[in-house]
Design a protein around this motif. Structure first.
Motif, mmCIF file in Angstrom:
data_model
loop_
_atom_site.group_PDB
_atom_site.id
_atom_site.type_symbol
_atom_site.label_atom_id
_atom_site.label_comp_id
_atom_site.label_asym_id
_atom_site.label_seq_id
_atom_site.Cartn_x
_atom_site.Cartn_y
_atom_site.Cartn_z
ATOM 1 N N GLU A 13 0.882 -1.085 0.028
ATOM 2 C CA GLU A 13 0.503 -0.010 0.055
ATOM 3 C C GLU A 13 1.018 0.936 0.163
ATOM 4 O OE1 GLU A 13 -3.468 1.607 2.785
ATOM 5 O OE2 GLU A 13 -4.130 -0.109 2.501
ATOM 6 N N TYR A 14 0.345 2.376 -0.884
ATOM 7 C CA TYR A 14 1.867 3.300 -1.074
ATOM 8 C C TYR A 14 1.119 4.863 -1.268
ATOM 9 C CZ TYR A 14 5.607 1.196 -2.853
ATOM 10 O OH TYR A 14 6.472 -0.095 -3.197
ATOM 11 N N GLU A 15 0.920 5.944 -0.482
ATOM 12 C CA GLU A 15 0.327 6.696 -0.471
ATOM 13 C C GLU A 15 1.475 8.405 -0.961
ATOM 14 O OE1 GLU A 15 -1.100 9.699 2.936
ATOM 15 O OE2 GLU A 15 -1.272 7.901 3.697
#
Length: 65
Positions: A13-15
């Protein structure tokens, strides 16, 4: 002949987050990634941040004595 099997990989999961990096430092980072045939600047920076956080030591300020 072996079957071709597609396995699901766990997605990270990247932001997206914007920050400023000094120009000279960014050039050094890009050079390290290119010279060492690393996957990406993003992955290298994430690895560096993980290492830094895992090895962080906070020194006590003894100057108040």
């Amino acid at each position: 002949m072996a079957d071709f099997v597609i396995e699901a990989r766990k997605k990270k999961e990247y932001e997206q987050f914007t920050c400023r990096i000094e120009s000279e430092l960014l050039e050094k980072i890009k050079r390290i990634v290119l010279d060492n045939n690393l996957n990406s600047v993003n992955e290298f920076i994430n690895d560096c941040l993980r290492f830094s956080i895992d090895n962080l030591k906070i020194l006590e300020d003894n100057s108040k004595t």
